[in-house]
Design a protein around this motif. Structure first.
Motif, PDB file in Angstrom:
ATOM      1  N   MET A  89       0.842  -1.179   0.000  1.00  0.00           N
ATOM      2  CA  MET A  89       0.000   0.000   0.000  1.00  0.00           C
ATOM      3  C   MET A  89       0.888   1.244   0.000  1.00  0.00           C
ATOM      4  SD  MET A  89      -2.974  -1.460  -0.005  1.00  0.00           S
ATOM      5  CE  MET A  89      -4.005  -0.039   0.079  1.00  0.00           C
ATOM      6  N   LYS A  90       0.358   2.309  -0.595  1.00  0.00           N
ATOM      7  CA  LYS A  90       1.065   3.590  -0.636  1.00  0.00           C
ATOM      8  C   LYS A  90       0.131   4.697  -0.181  1.00  0.00           C
ATOM      9  CE  LYS A  90       3.615   2.717  -4.866  1.00  0.00           C
ATOM     10  NZ  LYS A  90       3.826   3.185  -6.233  1.00  0.00           N
ATOM     11  N   ALA A  91       0.678   5.645   0.565  1.00  0.00           N
ATOM     12  CA  ALA A  91      -0.034   6.880   0.904  1.00  0.00           C
ATOM     13  C   ALA A  91       0.598   7.988   0.066  1.00  0.00           C
ATOM     14  CB  ALA A  91       0.105   7.191   2.387  1.00  0.00           C
ATOM     15  N   VAL A  92      -0.221   8.678  -0.761  1.00  0.00           N
ATOM     16  CA  VAL A  92       0.288   9.670  -1.706  1.00  0.00           C
ATOM     17  C   VAL A  92      -0.491  10.972  -1.554  1.00  0.00           C
ATOM     18  CG1 VAL A  92       0.660  10.193  -4.157  1.00  0.00           C
ATOM     19  CG2 VAL A  92       0.868   7.834  -3.351  1.00  0.00           C
ATOM     20  N   TRP A  93       0.244  12.075  -1.493  1.00  0.00           N
ATOM     21  CA  TRP A  93      -0.383  13.395  -1.479  1.00  0.00           C
ATOM     22  C   TRP A  93       0.514  14.381  -2.208  1.00  0.00           C
ATOM     23  CZ3 TRP A  93       0.692  18.201   1.065  1.00  0.00           C
ATOM     24  CH2 TRP A  93      -0.341  19.152   0.917  1.00  0.00           C
ATOM     25  N   ASN A  94      -0.089  15.213  -3.021  1.00  0.00           N
ATOM     26  CA  ASN A  94       0.618  16.273  -3.744  1.00  0.00           C
ATOM     27  C   ASN A  94       1.780  15.713  -4.568  1.00  0.00           C
ATOM     28  OD1 ASN A  94       0.772  18.933  -4.514  1.00  0.00           O
ATOM     29  ND2 ASN A  94       1.878  19.624  -2.707  1.00  0.00           N
ATOM     30  N   GLY A  95       1.545  14.516  -5.145  1.00  0.00           N
ATOM     31  CA  GLY A  95       2.531  13.907  -6.027  1.00  0.00           C
ATOM     32  C   GLY A  95       3.681  13.196  -5.351  1.00  0.00           C
ATOM     33  N   VAL A  96       3.621  13.025  -4.031  1.00  0.00           N
ATOM     34  CA  VAL A  96       4.723  12.421  -3.283  1.00  0.00           C
ATOM     35  C   VAL A  96       4.219  11.213  -2.487  1.00  0.00           C
ATOM     36  CG1 VAL A  96       6.337  12.823  -1.369  1.00  0.00           C
ATOM     37  CG2 VAL A  96       6.023  14.571  -3.115  1.00  0.00           C
ATOM     38  N   VAL A  97       5.003  10.127  -2.504  1.00  0.00           N
ATOM     39  CA  VAL A  97       4.701   8.957  -1.676  1.00  0.00           C
ATOM     40  C   VAL A  97       5.154   9.268  -0.251  1.00  0.00           C
ATOM     41  CG1 VAL A  97       5.158   6.513  -1.271  1.00  0.00           C
ATOM     42  CG2 VAL A  97       4.930   7.363  -3.621  1.00  0.00           C
ATOM     43  N   LEU A  98       4.194   9.268   0.674  1.00  0.00           N
ATOM     44  CA  LEU A  98       4.463   9.595   2.077  1.00  0.00           C
ATOM     45  C   LEU A  98       4.822   8.372   2.904  1.00  0.00           C
ATOM     46  CD1 LEU A  98       1.320  11.832   2.462  1.00  0.00           C
ATOM     47  CD2 LEU A  98       3.667  12.624   2.070  1.00  0.00           C
ATOM     48  N   ALA A  99       4.266   7.234   2.514  1.00  0.00           N
ATOM     49  CA  ALA A  99       4.540   5.966   3.192  1.00  0.00           C
ATOM     50  C   ALA A  99       4.228   4.850   2.210  1.00  0.00           C
ATOM     51  CB  ALA A  99       3.681   5.817   4.442  1.00  0.00           C
ATOM     52  N   GLU A 100       4.974   3.761   2.336  1.00  0.00           N
ATOM     53  CA  GLU A 100       4.743   2.601   1.477  1.00  0.00           C
ATOM     54  C   GLU A 100       5.109   1.348   2.245  1.00  0.00           C
ATOM     55  OE1 GLU A 100       5.699   1.134  -3.076  1.00  0.00           O
ATOM     56  OE2 GLU A 100       6.815   2.833  -2.250  1.00  0.00           O
ATOM     57  N   SER A 101       4.190   0.375   2.255  1.00  0.00           N
ATOM     58  CA  SER A 101       4.448  -0.862   2.989  1.00  0.00           C
ATOM     59  C   SER A 101       3.458  -1.949   2.575  1.00  0.00           C
ATOM     60  CB  SER A 101       4.319  -0.622   4.496  1.00  0.00           C
ATOM     61  OG  SER A 101       4.535  -1.821   5.197  1.00  0.00           O
ATOM     62  N   LEU A 104      -5.502  -2.821   8.717  1.00  0.00           N
ATOM     63  CA  LEU A 104      -6.753  -2.180   8.317  1.00  0.00           C
ATOM     64  C   LEU A 104      -7.716  -2.144   9.501  1.00  0.00           C
ATOM     65  CD1 LEU A 104      -8.208  -0.943   5.866  1.00  0.00           C
ATOM     66  CD2 LEU A 104      -9.100  -3.228   5.379  1.00  0.00           C
ATOM     67  N   VAL A 105      -8.076  -0.934   9.927  1.00  0.00           N
ATOM     68  CA  VAL A 105      -9.015  -0.735  11.025  1.00  0.00           C
ATOM     69  C   VAL A 105     -10.021   0.319  10.596  1.00  0.00           C
ATOM     70  CG1 VAL A 105      -9.291   0.029  13.419  1.00  0.00           C
ATOM     71  CG2 VAL A 105      -7.296  -1.326  12.780  1.00  0.00           C
ATOM     72  N   GLU A 106     -11.281  -0.033  10.640  1.00  0.00           N
ATOM     73  CA  GLU A 106     -12.365   0.882  10.293  1.00  0.00           C
ATOM     74  C   GLU A 106     -12.151   1.544   8.928  1.00  0.00           C
ATOM     75  OE1 GLU A 106     -12.471   3.436  13.768  1.00  0.00           O
ATOM     76  OE2 GLU A 106     -14.018   2.159  14.664  1.00  0.00           O
ATOM     77  N   GLY A 107     -11.654   0.771   7.968  1.00  0.00           N
ATOM     78  CA  GLY A 107     -11.451   1.270   6.611  1.00  0.00           C
ATOM     79  C   GLY A 107     -10.192   2.082   6.404  1.00  0.00           C
ATOM     80  N   ASN A 108      -9.370   2.239   7.444  1.00  0.00           N
ATOM     81  CA  ASN A 108      -8.124   3.003   7.339  1.00  0.00           C
ATOM     82  C   ASN A 108      -6.917   2.081   7.424  1.00  0.00           C
ATOM     83  OD1 ASN A 108      -9.229   5.782   7.405  1.00  0.00           O
ATOM     84  ND2 ASN A 108      -9.975   5.115   9.399  1.00  0.00           N
ATOM     85  N   HIS A 109      -5.962   2.287   6.511  1.00  0.00           N
ATOM     86  CA  HIS A 109      -4.713   1.537   6.545  1.00  0.00           C
ATOM     87  C   HIS A 109      -3.739   2.244   7.468  1.00  0.00           C
ATOM     88  CE1 HIS A 109      -5.288  -1.487   3.380  1.00  0.00           C
ATOM     89  NE2 HIS A 109      -6.121  -0.598   2.877  1.00  0.00           N
ATOM     90  N   TYR A 110      -3.247   1.522   8.463  1.00  0.00           N
ATOM     91  CA  TYR A 110      -2.249   2.041   9.388  1.00  0.00           C
ATOM     92  C   TYR A 110      -0.888   1.494   8.950  1.00  0.00           C
ATOM     93  CZ  TYR A 110      -5.789   3.827  12.573  1.00  0.00           C
ATOM     94  OH  TYR A 110      -6.818   4.542  13.131  1.00  0.00           O
ATOM     95  N   PHE A 111       0.010   2.415   8.605  1.00  0.00           N
ATOM     96  CA  PHE A 111       1.328   2.069   8.095  1.00  0.00           C
ATOM     97  C   PHE A 111       2.341   1.987   9.235  1.00  0.00           C
ATOM     98  CE2 PHE A 111      -0.885   3.706   4.496  1.00  0.00           C
ATOM     99  CZ  PHE A 111      -0.272   3.197   3.357  1.00  0.00           C
ATOM    100  N   PRO A 112       3.335   1.093   9.116  1.00  0.00           N
ATOM    101  CA  PRO A 112       4.372   1.022  10.155  1.00  0.00           C
ATOM    102  C   PRO A 112       5.173   2.324  10.223  1.00  0.00           C
ATOM    103  CG  PRO A 112       4.640  -0.740   8.518  1.00  0.00           C
ATOM    104  CD  PRO A 112       3.536   0.131   8.054  1.00  0.00           C
ATOM    105  N   ALA A 113       5.666   2.642  11.409  1.00  0.00           N
ATOM    106  CA  ALA A 113       6.403   3.891  11.623  1.00  0.00           C
ATOM    107  C   ALA A 113       7.600   4.016  10.690  1.00  0.00           C
ATOM    108  CB  ALA A 113       6.849   3.984  13.080  1.00  0.00           C
ATOM    109  N   ASP A 114       8.300   2.916  10.435  1.00  0.00           N
ATOM    110  CA  ASP A 114       9.503   3.013   9.605  1.00  0.00           C
ATOM    111  C   ASP A 114       9.205   3.236   8.126  1.00  0.00           C
ATOM    112  OD1 ASP A 114       8.626   0.455   8.938  1.00  0.00           O
ATOM    113  OD2 ASP A 114      10.495  -0.542   9.491  1.00  0.00           O
ATOM    114  N   SER A 115       7.930   3.165   7.740  1.00  0.00           N
ATOM    115  CA  SER A 115       7.574   3.435   6.341  1.00  0.00           C
ATOM    116  C   SER A 115       7.219   4.908   6.102  1.00  0.00           C
ATOM    117  CB  SER A 115       6.393   2.556   5.904  1.00  0.00           C
ATOM    118  OG  SER A 115       5.180   2.986   6.505  1.00  0.00           O
ATOM    119  N   LEU A 116       7.007   5.653   7.179  1.00  0.00           N
ATOM    120  CA  LEU A 116       6.621   7.059   7.076  1.00  0.00           C
ATOM    121  C   LEU A 116       7.830   7.912   6.722  1.00  0.00           C
ATOM    122  CD1 LEU A 116       4.399   9.236   7.474  1.00  0.00           C
ATOM    123  CD2 LEU A 116       5.139   9.357   9.863  1.00  0.00           C
TER     124      LEU A 116
END
Length: 93
Positions: A1-13, A18-30
């Motif tokens: 999974m990737k978190a992307v905003w403003n053209g930049v990957v913020l986290a990838e893992s 998955l909790v309540e429809g939200n993906h929680y990324f590990p700290a070291d991926s941020l």
């Protein structure tokens, strides 16, 4: 999974929780170079108190767009040390 905003990957893992429809990324991926302080807090009856970070990417600020539970309740222990996103951040496979 990737978190992307403003053209930049913020986290990838491949290890998100998955909790309540939200993906929680590990700290070291941020990618911390895109985060900045926020004093915003919210409470959840079953997860505990959420703390937030703001994003600063390519000269644009996205306040309180990242949240985490530094001391989640026992019921939400699986998200301790993990980060989730909202406010326009895309979560992509």
């Amino acid at each position: 999974m990737k978190a992307v905003w403003n053209g930049v990957v913020l986290a990838e893992s491949a290890d998100t929780v998955l909790v309540e429809g939200n993906h929680y990324f590990p700290a070291d991926s941020l990618k911390r170079e895109y985060t900045t302080f926020s004093n915003h807090r919210t409470g959840c009856a079953w997860k505990g108190q959420a703390h937030y970070l703001s994003l600063f990417v390519n000269g644009e600020m996205n306040p309180d767009a990242v949240w985490f539970y530094p001391e989640p309740t026992e019921a939400a222990a699986e998200i301790k040390g993990r980060y989730a996103f909202w406010k326009g951040v895309q979560i992509l496979p």
